[in-house]
Design a protein around this motif. Structure first.
Motif, PDB file in Angstrom:
ATOM      1  N   SER A 101     -45.039  26.018  53.256  1.00 46.59           N
ATOM      2  CA  SER A 101     -46.089  25.569  52.339  1.00 46.59           C
ATOM      3  C   SER A 101     -47.385  26.383  52.408  1.00 46.59           C
ATOM      4  CB  SER A 101     -46.380  24.085  52.544  1.00 46.59           C
ATOM      5  OG  SER A 101     -47.232  23.895  53.637  1.00 46.59           O
ATOM      6  N   ASP A 103     -50.688  27.982  51.094  1.00 43.21           N
ATOM      7  CA  ASP A 103     -51.624  27.346  50.154  1.00 43.21           C
ATOM      8  C   ASP A 103     -52.570  28.317  49.466  1.00 43.21           C
ATOM      9  OD1 ASP A 103     -50.965  24.410  50.918  1.00 43.21           O
ATOM     10  OD2 ASP A 103     -51.323  25.399  52.822  1.00 43.21           O
ATOM     11  N   ALA A 109     -56.428  23.384  52.233  1.00 41.72           N
ATOM     12  CA  ALA A 109     -55.260  23.655  53.089  1.00 41.72           C
ATOM     13  C   ALA A 109     -55.142  25.136  53.425  1.00 41.72           C
ATOM     14  CB  ALA A 109     -53.992  23.159  52.414  1.00 41.72           C
ATOM     15  N   GLY A 110     -56.034  25.969  52.878  1.00 41.82           N
ATOM     16  CA  GLY A 110     -56.052  27.405  53.141  1.00 41.82           C
ATOM     17  C   GLY A 110     -57.410  27.780  53.722  1.00 41.82           C
ATOM     18  N   ASP A 112     -54.992  30.840  52.834  1.00 40.86           N
ATOM     19  CA  ASP A 112     -53.881  31.442  53.559  1.00 40.86           C
ATOM     20  C   ASP A 112     -53.728  32.901  53.137  1.00 40.86           C
ATOM     21  OD1 ASP A 112     -53.527  29.006  54.752  1.00 40.86           O
ATOM     22  OD2 ASP A 112     -51.860  28.397  53.466  1.00 40.86           O
ATOM     23  N   GLN A 183     -51.956  25.714  59.746  1.00 40.54           N
ATOM     24  CA  GLN A 183     -51.233  24.437  59.723  1.00 40.54           C
ATOM     25  C   GLN A 183     -49.952  24.437  60.559  1.00 40.54           C
ATOM     26  OE1 GLN A 183     -51.503  24.150  55.262  1.00 40.54           O
ATOM     27  NE2 GLN A 183     -52.141  22.075  55.759  1.00 40.54           N
ATOM     28  N   GLU A 188     -46.185  26.520  57.632  1.00 44.42           N
ATOM     29  CA  GLU A 188     -46.335  27.796  56.914  1.00 44.42           C
ATOM     30  C   GLU A 188     -46.179  28.934  57.912  1.00 44.42           C
ATOM     31  OE1 GLU A 188     -49.994  26.661  55.101  1.00 44.42           O
ATOM     32  OE2 GLU A 188     -51.192  27.114  56.869  1.00 44.42           O
TER      33      GLU A 188
HETATM   34 CA   LIG Z   1     -52.381  26.418  54.725  1.00 42.59          CA
END
Ligand SMILES: [Ca+2]
Ligand SMILES: [Ca+2]
Ligand SMILES: [Ca+2]
Length: 223
Positions: A101, A103, A109-110, A112, A183, A188
């Motif tokens: 996953s 992001d 969530a990043g 990334d 994460q 990831e």
């Molecule tokens: Ca992430």
């Protein structure tokens, strides 16, 4: 250090200089598909191998981690480093597995990112996503679709990611591949495969003009 992220501009430049220049072959310095399931001592000792039916054997997985490839550079051409002189230009290419996953540009969530550094200097820095399409890099060659590892998340394969750079007198060349994911491995991760590093000597502009002129004269004599 001179950097280009694709070989397109390089190829176009050489085509423009005529048949003598286009005949100049790339020299292979390193290639690896990891199918022996072993890493040579060129790789940092924290590096590892994984395998999966969708990905074959590859260098990975990593999450919030790095893997460094160290290689001895060929000697630069004579006079290299002086203004307008010949220099060695390298092209690194590899397949990048963006697993689970990622992001991309999502600030929650990043973010990334996947990076490549040459002796500590960034030569590739792009965001990747499997959760949506908000990323800086082009869309993948395969996916996002369910390929392997965490079955809850989609994965992507990017073929022939290419970075061109001129390292000058740097030796050895230390290429570090790393990410900014936070994460964890089950959420990831990434891997590298089918790595190639080639180089060619780019002639000084003066000698290039002479070579083109020589080619032109030779063609005229044959005509
Ligand atoms: Ca992430
Ligand atoms: Ca492989
Ligand atoms: Ca994630």
């Amino acid at each position: 250090m001179k950097i280009r992220h694709t070989a397109t501009a390089l190829t176009a430049g050489l085509l423009a200089t005529g048949p003598l220049a286009t005949a100049r072959a790339d020299t292979l310095l390193y290639q690896e598909d990891f199918e022996t399931a072993r890493l040579s001592s060129n790789w940092s000792t924290n590096s590892r191998i994984s395998s999966d039916s969708a990905f074959s054997y590859f260098n990975g997985r990593y999450s919030g981690q790095y893997s460094t490839l160290t290689l001895t550079a060929p000697p630069p051409p004579e006079g290299s480093g002086e203004p307008g002189s010949s220099f060695n230009e390298f092209t690194l290419s590899f397949d990048l597995y963006i697993i689970d996953s990622w992001d991309g540009d999502d600030p929650n969530a990043g973010i990334d990112r996947f990076l490549v550094e040459l002796n500590g200097a960034s030569i590739f820095d792009q965001t990747f996503a499997n959760q949506h399409e908000y990323q800086s890099y082009r869309r993948p060659d395969v996916g996002p679709t369910y390929l392997g590892f965490n079955s809850a998340f989609k994965d992507s394969i990017y073929r022939n990611v290419s970075v061109t750079f001129a390292p000058g007198s740097l030796n050895p060349l230390a290429l570090t591949f790393r990410d900014t994911c936070r994460q964890g491995m089950s959420d990831e991760s990434w891997g590298l495969d089918n790595i190639r590093l080639t180089y060619r000597t780019v002639p000084a502009p003066g000698s290039l003009a002479l070579a083109s002129l020589a080619g032109l004269l030779a063609r005229r004599r044959r005509a």
